[in-house]
Structure formats: C-alpha cells, structure tokens
Write a protein that holds these residues in place. Structure first.
Motif, PDB file in Angstrom:
ATOM      1  N   ALA A 113      34.368  72.415 -46.357  1.00 49.18           N
ATOM      2  CA  ALA A 113      34.739  71.521 -45.262  1.00 49.18           C
ATOM      3  C   ALA A 113      34.269  72.076 -43.912  1.00 49.18           C
ATOM      4  O   ALA A 113      33.757  71.338 -43.068  1.00 49.18           O
ATOM      5  CB  ALA A 113      36.245  71.287 -45.242  1.00 49.18           C
ATOM      6  N   LEU A 114      34.434  73.390 -43.699  1.00 50.69           N
ATOM      7  CA  LEU A 114      33.977  73.999 -42.447  1.00 50.69           C
ATOM      8  C   LEU A 114      32.462  73.883 -42.304  1.00 50.69           C
ATOM      9  O   LEU A 114      31.952  73.589 -41.223  1.00 50.69           O
ATOM     10  CB  LEU A 114      34.411  75.465 -42.383  1.00 50.69           C
ATOM     11  CG  LEU A 114      35.898  75.708 -42.119  1.00 50.69           C
ATOM     12  CD1 LEU A 114      36.245  77.171 -42.352  1.00 50.69           C
ATOM     13  CD2 LEU A 114      36.269  75.287 -40.707  1.00 50.69           C
ATOM     14  N   GLN A 144      30.589  71.602 -43.670  1.00 55.45           N
ATOM     15  CA  GLN A 144      30.285  70.185 -43.425  1.00 55.45           C
ATOM     16  C   GLN A 144      30.510  69.841 -41.954  1.00 55.45           C
ATOM     17  O   GLN A 144      29.698  69.139 -41.348  1.00 55.45           O
ATOM     18  CB  GLN A 144      31.136  69.293 -44.326  1.00 55.45           C
ATOM     19  CG  GLN A 144      30.735  69.367 -45.781  1.00 55.45           C
ATOM     20  CD  GLN A 144      31.764  68.759 -46.711  1.00 55.45           C
ATOM     21  OE1 GLN A 144      32.791  68.249 -46.296  1.00 55.45           O
ATOM     22  NE2 GLN A 144      31.483  68.822 -48.011  1.00 55.45           N
ATOM     23  N   MET A 145      31.598  70.329 -41.373  1.00 50.76           N
ATOM     24  CA  MET A 145      31.874  70.076 -39.953  1.00 50.76           C
ATOM     25  C   MET A 145      30.826  70.715 -39.051  1.00 50.76           C
ATOM     26  O   MET A 145      30.600  70.251 -37.942  1.00 50.76           O
ATOM     27  CB  MET A 145      33.270  70.574 -39.578  1.00 50.76           C
ATOM     28  CG  MET A 145      34.379  69.704 -40.141  1.00 50.76           C
ATOM     29  SD  MET A 145      36.020  70.136 -39.509  1.00 50.76           S
ATOM     30  CE  MET A 145      36.309  71.707 -40.291  1.00 50.76           C
ATOM     31  N   GLN A 189      26.376  68.494 -44.062  1.00 53.84           N
ATOM     32  CA  GLN A 189      27.140  67.442 -44.739  1.00 53.84           C
ATOM     33  C   GLN A 189      26.969  67.422 -46.257  1.00 53.84           C
ATOM     34  O   GLN A 189      27.851  66.959 -46.964  1.00 53.84           O
ATOM     35  CB  GLN A 189      26.771  66.057 -44.185  1.00 53.84           C
ATOM     36  CG  GLN A 189      27.347  65.773 -42.834  1.00 53.84           C
ATOM     37  CD  GLN A 189      26.502  66.352 -41.699  1.00 53.84           C
ATOM     38  OE1 GLN A 189      25.381  66.780 -41.891  1.00 53.84           O
ATOM     39  NE2 GLN A 189      27.073  66.373 -40.514  1.00 53.84           N
TER      40      GLN A 189
END
Length: 70
Positions: A37-38, A40-41, A45
């Motif tokens: 998630a980190l 992706q942020m 992506q």
C-alpha cells in the motif's frame, strides 16, 4: 544490495517496519500488505503483495518479509 531503492527496516518494539524508497521514509508497515500500500501511494500502482515478497529491488533488513516481531 546496500543501494536498493526500497529498504524495509527491522521491526521495532511494536512490530512496525519503516519503509524507505529512494532515501525517503514513506511510513510504517505492519504487514506485507502495508508495504504494498505504501509503495502504491508512492506511485507504484501495479505493486501487489507478491511483488513485495519476490522483488529483487527490496532490501529487507533484520529479517525477510515474514518477520514482523521485534
């Protein structure tokens, strides 16, 4: 692999691991899902949990992707 663009630091006393990309700390992760998630942020992506576990550009310090306890 000391110059890996992604570094996951050893777990702290709460089990969190700092995640650094290109010298910038993105935050704390408490699981492989959090690392994904980190990333992706941060603009990656297409990264998922399996990419995090298998990637050769991630340097895991203080244990691999299965170590989350200090």
């Amino acid at each position: 692999m000391a110059d890996a663009p992604v570094v996951i630091y050893p777990p702290d006393e709460d089990g969190g691991r700092r995640v650094r990309v290109d010298g910038t700390i993105l935050g704390m992760a408490y699981s492989v899902q959090d690392v994904a998630a980190l990333l992706q942020m941060a603009g990656l992506q297409d990264v998922d949990e399996m990419d995090v576990v298998r990637s050769q550009v991630i340097e895991w310090r203080g244990g691999g992707s299965d170590v989350w306890i200090h």
